[in-house]
Write a protein that holds these residues in place. Structure first.
Motif, PDB file in Angstrom:
ATOM      1  N   SER A 327       0.843  -1.193   0.000  1.00 51.62           N
ATOM      2  CA  SER A 327       0.000   0.000   0.000  1.00 51.62           C
ATOM      3  C   SER A 327       0.880   1.246   0.000  1.00 51.62           C
ATOM      4  CB  SER A 327      -0.875  -0.049   1.265  1.00 51.62           C
ATOM      5  OG  SER A 327      -1.576   1.142   1.462  1.00 51.62           O
ATOM      6  N   ILE A 328       0.500   2.249  -0.796  1.00 52.80           N
ATOM      7  CA  ILE A 328       1.225   3.520  -0.717  1.00 52.80           C
ATOM      8  C   ILE A 328       0.225   4.666  -0.589  1.00 52.80           C
ATOM      9  CG2 ILE A 328       2.902   2.557  -2.386  1.00 52.80           C
ATOM     10  CD1 ILE A 328       2.423   5.097  -4.048  1.00 52.80           C
ATOM     11  N   VAL A 329       0.679   5.750   0.016  1.00 54.59           N
ATOM     12  CA  VAL A 329      -0.118   6.973   0.044  1.00 54.59           C
ATOM     13  C   VAL A 329       0.750   8.101  -0.509  1.00 54.59           C
ATOM     14  CG1 VAL A 329       0.471   7.448   2.481  1.00 54.59           C
ATOM     15  CG2 VAL A 329      -1.460   8.613   1.426  1.00 54.59           C
ATOM     16  N   VAL A 330       0.147   8.916  -1.363  1.00 55.69           N
ATOM     17  CA  VAL A 330       0.817  10.091  -1.920  1.00 55.69           C
ATOM     18  C   VAL A 330       0.044  11.320  -1.439  1.00 55.69           C
ATOM     19  CG1 VAL A 330       1.561  11.276  -4.014  1.00 55.69           C
ATOM     20  CG2 VAL A 330       1.454   8.765  -3.976  1.00 55.69           C
ATOM     21  N   VAL A 331       0.771  12.253  -0.813  1.00 54.84           N
ATOM     22  CA  VAL A 331       0.117  13.443  -0.252  1.00 54.84           C
ATOM     23  C   VAL A 331       0.078  14.560  -1.306  1.00 54.84           C
ATOM     24  CG1 VAL A 331       0.404  15.299   1.462  1.00 54.84           C
ATOM     25  CG2 VAL A 331       0.736  12.912   2.122  1.00 54.84           C
ATOM     26  N   VAL A 332      -1.086  15.178  -1.439  1.00 51.61           N
ATOM     27  CA  VAL A 332      -1.236  16.359  -2.300  1.00 51.61           C
ATOM     28  C   VAL A 332      -1.154  17.584  -1.389  1.00 51.61           C
ATOM     29  CG1 VAL A 332      -2.750  17.578  -3.908  1.00 51.61           C
ATOM     30  CG2 VAL A 332      -2.721  15.063  -3.864  1.00 51.61           C
ATOM     31  N   ALA A 333      -0.194  18.485  -1.705  1.00 47.38           N
ATOM     32  CA  ALA A 333       0.031  19.654  -0.845  1.00 47.38           C
ATOM     33  C   ALA A 333      -0.113  20.941  -1.648  1.00 47.38           C
ATOM     34  CB  ALA A 333       1.424  19.575  -0.227  1.00 47.38           C
ATOM     35  N   ALA A 334      -0.335  22.031  -0.934  1.00 47.25           N
ATOM     36  CA  ALA A 334      -0.441  23.344  -1.585  1.00 47.25           C
ATOM     37  C   ALA A 334       0.952  23.814  -1.997  1.00 47.25           C
ATOM     38  CB  ALA A 334      -1.052  24.339  -0.597  1.00 47.25           C
ATOM     39  N   ASP A 335       1.082  24.417  -3.181  1.00 45.01           N
ATOM     40  CA  ASP A 335       2.368  24.971  -3.624  1.00 45.01           C
ATOM     41  C   ASP A 335       2.949  25.837  -2.506  1.00 45.01           C
ATOM     42  OD1 ASP A 335       2.293  23.804  -6.078  1.00 45.01           O
ATOM     43  OD2 ASP A 335       1.635  25.597  -7.173  1.00 45.01           O
ATOM     44  N   GLY A 336       4.223  25.656  -2.237  1.00 43.32           N
ATOM     45  CA  GLY A 336       4.864  26.459  -1.193  1.00 43.32           C
ATOM     46  C   GLY A 336       5.056  25.704   0.115  1.00 43.32           C
TER      47      GLY A 336
END
Ligand code: AMP
Ligand code: GLY
Length: 420
Positions: A327-336
């Motif tokens: 299982s993997i998780v990829v985090v989506v983050a705000a630019d900066g």
């Protein structure tokens, strides 16, 4: 079982999702995020701060268990404040110092023979500069207290290391959290996170996960709270797991008991593994984020029941079962992020699209809903989880979903699950 879950991040969305699968469970999140159905969110009673209104609400509404997600309320004593009213999954204030003070954690580890890097705790700039002189490069400078994963600088430049010391002690970038700095020997190797369910006496581990804390691909850029995670971890074998149990978890449990604060809740051991060598980089007093988002979908157990047993000091099992998948998780983050970043980014293209494939899951982190629009409220906004028969397959699932639901002004790492 009626459960109150405290928190609002990706970790809490994943815990909510898993607790909802437990037999006969009712779960309310205080205050939660836009990923939690409105009917299961209670926003007014507790959003940080004073615990007495929360206590009154929980006793008045017959909750059976409190599960505390984040570290801040634990370090502030939420478990102590609620313990006479309701079983709490989470350590008392004295035990939570293992995360709340790096200085305390280092002396705890030294006292109980838990392997960790050599270090100095310093209260003045001169003292810290002197400690830096005694350590070879790369330098590791840590703010003593909580700093949302951002209080650590690892650098080969003495100038930057000194700058980090000044940030803590003079410029007070981390407020009171930085009034002591810990200068630590650099540990080489690969990181792993081992979480354990603890009932005051014993620690029963989850399978290991690997977190990627740097902001950018190739483990470059500044440290963050975590940009992605993978489980299981191929470089941890049965022999290493056994050492982690005996030299890290068992010694820590003995230490907490001897210090008069038996540990109940989730103990997080952040480890550096180098061949057959293992060292503790940090302990945390709660589930890790984002590792939890990848781990809980793999757990083949009734989590509510296990948490209740821990809270009551009577964990009945010595072994947790996991699905035989990766299982993997990829985090989506705000630019900066982790520096300054925009809030209020319209995330609907990603977050209004529920994955239609059971191998993909999506957890919200910093989100709020406004009518039909889901807006970002934090730096880490969401986690996309993929599972499969191996890490490559899990990667394909997560990235296929991310690539078909892109959002401007956000970023994610491309290499989660593909680093050596
Ligand atoms: P911490 O908040 O203590 O976990 O530190 C954050 C991150 O900094 C860790 O996950 C490591 O990637 C890195 N780090 C911390 N301490 C050390 C160390 N002694 N040697 C090498 N890397 C470290
Ligand atoms: N993922 C790192 C942490 O939760 O501290």
């Amino acid at each position: 079982m009626k459960i109150a879950l405290i928190g609002s991040g990706g970790r809490e969305h994943a815990i909510y999702w898993k607790l909802k699968q437990s037999f006969n469970s009712e779960v309310h999140v205080f205050p939660g995020n836009a990923g939690i159905p409105e009917e299961d969110r209670i926003k007014e009673v507790y959003q940080g701060g004073n615990f007495s209104a929360l206590k009154e609400f929980l006793t008045g509404n017959q909750y059976d268990l409190v599960v505390v997600g984040p570290e801040q309320p634990l370090v502030d004593g939420i478990a102590d404040a609620l313990a006479d009213a309701i079983p709490v999954f989470g350590p008392e204030k004295k035990a939570a110092r293992v995360e709340g003070s790096k200085e305390w954690a280092k002396s705890f580890m030294e006292k109980y023979g838990i392997p960790t890097a050599r270090s100095f705790s310093c209260n003045s700039v001169e003292e810290a500069y002197e400690a830096l002189e005694q350590m070879p490069s790369p330098y590791v400078v840590k703010a003593d207290g909580l700093a949302a994963g951002k209080g650590v600088t690892v650098t080969e430049s003495i100038k930057e290391a000194r700058h980090a010391v000044q940030d803590c002690l003079e410029r007070k970038v981390f407020g009171e959290s930085g009034s002591t700095v810990v200068i630590e020997q650099f540990l080489k190797g690969r990181e792993a996170s081992v979480f354990a369910l603890c009932d005051g006496t014993k620690a029963v581990p989850f399978q290991p996960a690997r977190d990627h804390k740097r902001a950018h691909d190739g483990d470059q850029g500044p440290n963050t709270g975590g940009m992605g995670a993978v489980t299981p971890v191929e470089y941890i074998d049965a022999k290493m797991l056994n050492r982690i149990q005996t030299e890290v978890l068992d010694r820590a449990m003995k230490g907490f008991a001897e210090e008069g604060c038996p540990y109940k809740g989730l103990l997080y051991a952040g480890l550096m593994i180098d061949g057959t060598d293992v060292n503790v980089v940090e302990f945390n007093c709660r589930f890790g984020d984002p590792e939890t988002q990848a781990l809980l979908p793999m757990l083949d157990e009734d989590l509510a029941e296990l948490m209740m047993q821990c809270a009551k000091g009577e964990l009945k099992t010595d072994f947790l079962r996991f699905r035989e998948l990766a299982s993997i998780v990829v985090v989506v983050a705000a630019d900066g992020y982790p520096g300054s970043y925009a809030k209020g980014i319209d995330m609907s293209n990603l977050l209004n699209s529920q994955p239609d494939n059971p191998a993909t899951l999506m957890f919200h982190a910093g989100t709020e809903i406004d009518g039909n629009v889901i807006n970002s409220t934090g730096g880490r906004i969401a986690g996309v989880v993929g599972s499969g028969i191996n890490i490559d397959e899990a990667r394909k699932e997560a990235y296929a979903f991310l690539d078909s639901h892109s959002v401007e002004r956000t970023f994610f790492r491309r290499d989660i699950g593909s680093l050596p």
